[in-house]
Design a protein around this motif. Structure first.
Motif, PDB file in Angstrom:
ATOM      1  N   MET A 178      26.626   5.966   7.796  1.00  0.00           N
ATOM      2  CA  MET A 178      26.266   7.079   6.927  1.00  0.00           C
ATOM      3  C   MET A 178      27.421   7.364   5.966  1.00  0.00           C
ATOM      4  SD  MET A 178      23.245   7.785   8.031  1.00  0.00           S
ATOM      5  CE  MET A 178      22.959   9.252   7.031  1.00  0.00           C
ATOM      6  N   ILE A 179      27.085   7.458   4.683  1.00  0.00           N
ATOM      7  CA  ILE A 179      28.033   7.899   3.663  1.00  0.00           C
ATOM      8  C   ILE A 179      27.431   9.158   3.053  1.00  0.00           C
ATOM      9  CG2 ILE A 179      29.230   7.329   1.524  1.00  0.00           C
ATOM     10  CD1 ILE A 179      29.035   4.394   2.281  1.00  0.00           C
ATOM     11  N   GLY A 200      21.677   3.102  21.476  1.00  0.00           N
ATOM     12  CA  GLY A 200      22.163   3.461  22.796  1.00  0.00           C
ATOM     13  C   GLY A 200      21.140   4.236  23.607  1.00  0.00           C
ATOM     14  N   MET A 201      21.594   5.301  24.298  1.00  0.00           N
ATOM     15  CA  MET A 201      20.722   6.050  25.192  1.00  0.00           C
ATOM     16  C   MET A 201      19.608   6.792  24.454  1.00  0.00           C
ATOM     17  SD  MET A 201      21.065   5.643  28.375  1.00  0.00           S
ATOM     18  CE  MET A 201      20.079   7.044  28.898  1.00  0.00           C
ATOM     19  N   VAL A 202      19.737   6.964  23.157  1.00  0.00           N
ATOM     20  CA  VAL A 202      18.662   7.610  22.396  1.00  0.00           C
ATOM     21  C   VAL A 202      17.346   6.848  22.584  1.00  0.00           C
ATOM     22  CG1 VAL A 202      17.820   8.084  20.059  1.00  0.00           C
ATOM     23  CG2 VAL A 202      20.152   8.719  20.695  1.00  0.00           C
ATOM     24  N   GLN A 250      26.304  14.511  12.990  1.00  0.00           N
ATOM     25  CA  GLN A 250      26.255  13.048  13.081  1.00  0.00           C
ATOM     26  C   GLN A 250      25.289  12.595  14.168  1.00  0.00           C
ATOM     27  OE1 GLN A 250      30.087  11.221  13.758  1.00  0.00           O
ATOM     28  NE2 GLN A 250      29.306   9.141  13.541  1.00  0.00           N
ATOM     29  N   GLY A 251      25.303  13.279  15.315  1.00  0.00           N
ATOM     30  CA  GLY A 251      24.375  12.937  16.386  1.00  0.00           C
ATOM     31  C   GLY A 251      22.937  13.189  15.984  1.00  0.00           C
ATOM     32  N   TYR A 252      22.726  14.273  15.230  1.00  0.00           N
ATOM     33  CA  TYR A 252      21.377  14.557  14.738  1.00  0.00           C
ATOM     34  C   TYR A 252      20.903  13.476  13.772  1.00  0.00           C
ATOM     35  CZ  TYR A 252      17.733  16.419  11.776  1.00  0.00           C
ATOM     36  OH  TYR A 252      16.577  16.544  11.054  1.00  0.00           O
ATOM     37  N   GLU A 253      21.773  13.015  12.874  1.00  0.00           N
ATOM     38  CA  GLU A 253      21.390  11.974  11.920  1.00  0.00           C
ATOM     39  C   GLU A 253      21.053  10.670  12.627  1.00  0.00           C
ATOM     40  OE1 GLU A 253      24.755  11.989   9.331  1.00  0.00           O
ATOM     41  OE2 GLU A 253      23.933  13.560   8.028  1.00  0.00           O
ATOM     42  N   ASN A 304      26.023  26.764  15.212  1.00  0.00           N
ATOM     43  CA  ASN A 304      27.401  26.321  15.443  1.00  0.00           C
ATOM     44  C   ASN A 304      27.508  24.794  15.528  1.00  0.00           C
ATOM     45  OD1 ASN A 304      28.421  28.909  15.391  1.00  0.00           O
ATOM     46  ND2 ASN A 304      28.371  29.170  17.636  1.00  0.00           N
ATOM     47  N   ASN A 305      26.783  24.109  14.654  1.00  0.00           N
ATOM     48  CA  ASN A 305      26.808  22.647  14.568  1.00  0.00           C
ATOM     49  C   ASN A 305      26.262  21.978  15.828  1.00  0.00           C
ATOM     50  OD1 ASN A 305      27.312  20.346  12.942  1.00  0.00           O
ATOM     51  ND2 ASN A 305      29.232  19.939  14.012  1.00  0.00           N
ATOM     52  N   GLU A 306      25.403  22.676  16.558  1.00  0.00           N
ATOM     53  CA  GLU A 306      24.675  22.086  17.681  1.00  0.00           C
ATOM     54  C   GLU A 306      23.211  21.950  17.275  1.00  0.00           C
ATOM     55  OE1 GLU A 306      25.217  24.251  21.302  1.00  0.00           O
ATOM     56  OE2 GLU A 306      27.206  23.396  21.657  1.00  0.00           O
ATOM     57  N   TYR A 307      22.692  20.731  17.345  1.00  0.00           N
ATOM     58  CA  TYR A 307      21.346  20.439  16.861  1.00  0.00           C
ATOM     59  C   TYR A 307      20.398  20.170  18.029  1.00  0.00           C
ATOM     60  CZ  TYR A 307      23.087  20.024  12.074  1.00  0.00           C
ATOM     61  OH  TYR A 307      23.623  20.282  10.842  1.00  0.00           O
ATOM     62  N   TRP A 308      19.204  20.785  17.974  1.00  0.00           N
ATOM     63  CA  TRP A 308      18.176  20.623  18.998  1.00  0.00           C
ATOM     64  C   TRP A 308      16.858  20.279  18.308  1.00  0.00           C
ATOM     65  CZ3 TRP A 308      19.408  21.698  24.221  1.00  0.00           C
ATOM     66  CH2 TRP A 308      20.646  22.307  24.436  1.00  0.00           C
TER      67      TRP A 308
END
Length: 304
Positions: A41-42, A168-170, A248-251, A275-279
């Protein structure tokens, strides 16, 4: 002179065929390589498939430079493998097309949709952890039961295994989501009493139950293989959410959903963020992870 001209024409024809075979080899080789490259990602733009194309071009050019005659057998080998995989419902021509489509969807067509409710502002403001309903539901969540664990491991391997090196685990989480949401059947509780089934009960009764049974099952199963989940109660409904991590994890999750659920008409990925936590939403009403929320009238958040 005629013989020389004929020889030159023959050499030109061979070179043209070799170059064409090289180009045709790059087309399926790039997405194959891309499966082993983590998302690049850029800013908000995804470039991992472009990086894979450049690597594929470099590989083909090296072959053409060192052993040009081998490029045609290499192309035939790739074509044969893809044909066999297509017949056996493995990574074939359809997957290649989907991988190229993913780049376009990720960069130009998919839009994020942050859910506009108070849950995105402060999850702690919803519900009391000592609330009786919260305690009853949390008591039904079970991540260590052997039946639940074995069920989760088995069905986390049902789908998307070829993309495990990339995501990965995703891939395991999304495979398990797909199995549960494909097989879960809605059966309401009695009109007088609310019953919260534990995950073992829901598995043994044939994957039937209402929204809270589905939520407890989904969260228990995902957490039994390492995911982090929470349950959200809204007006008239309950659903599970899967933690993606930071932006980044969300993307990473978003790209995996677009690529692995390519048969769905995905135009939005819905999420909550604080707070930068994505669900993201894993409701049984959603055809893919990150589907639309039924409503935004949040009553309680149950952290697990």
């Amino acid at each position: 002179m005629a013989a020389i001209a004929k020889g030159d024409k023959y050499t030109t024809t061979k070179n043209f065929i070799a170059e064409l075979a090289g180009i045709l080899t790059i087309i399926p080789l790039a997405p194959f390589i891309c499966r082993y490259i983590p998302p690049v990602m850029i800013g908000e733009w995804n470039f991992d498939l472009i990086a894979a194309v450049l690597i594929a071009v470099a590989v083909v050019r090296v072959i053409l430079w060192l052993v040009k005659p081998l490029i045609i057998p290499a192309f035939l080998l790739v074509f044969t493998i893809l044909t066999v995989n297509q017949i056996n419902n493995k990574y074939g021509f359809g997957n290649i097309l989907n991988d190229y489509k993913t780049l376009a969807y990720q960069n130009w067509m998919i839009r994020e949709q942050k859910q506009p409710d108070g849950l995105s502002i402060d999850p702690r403001s919803f519900g009391n952890p000592l609330n009786k309903t919260s305690q009853l539901i949390k008591a039904r969540v079970n991540t260590t039961d052997s039946l639940v664990r074995n069920f989760s491991v088995k069905h986390s391997l049902d789908n998307f295994d070829e993309y495990q090196p990339k995501y990965g685990m995703v891939t395991r989480y999304l495979s398990l989501f797909q199995y549960i949401n494909t097989h879960f059947k809605y059966v309401p509780d009695s009109q007088r009493d609310e019953y919260f089934a534990n995950p073992r009960e829901t598995i043994l009764n044939g994957m039937g139950g209402d929204c809270d049974d589905h939520s407890i099952l989904m969260a228990s199963c995902l957490m039994s293989i390492g995911a982090r989940c929470r349950l959200v109660i809204i007006k008239g409904h309950m659903y599970p959410e899967l933690y993606c991590g930071d932006k980044q994890g969300y993307e990473l999750m978003q790209q995996a959903i677009i690529q692995l659920f390519d048969k769905e008409q995905i135009d939005r990925i819905y999420y909550h963020e604080h707070n930068n936590e994505y669900w993201i939403n894993l409701d049984y009403s959603a055809r893919h992870p990150g589907g639309r929320y039924l409503n935004d009238d949040v009553r309680m958040v149950i952290d697990l």
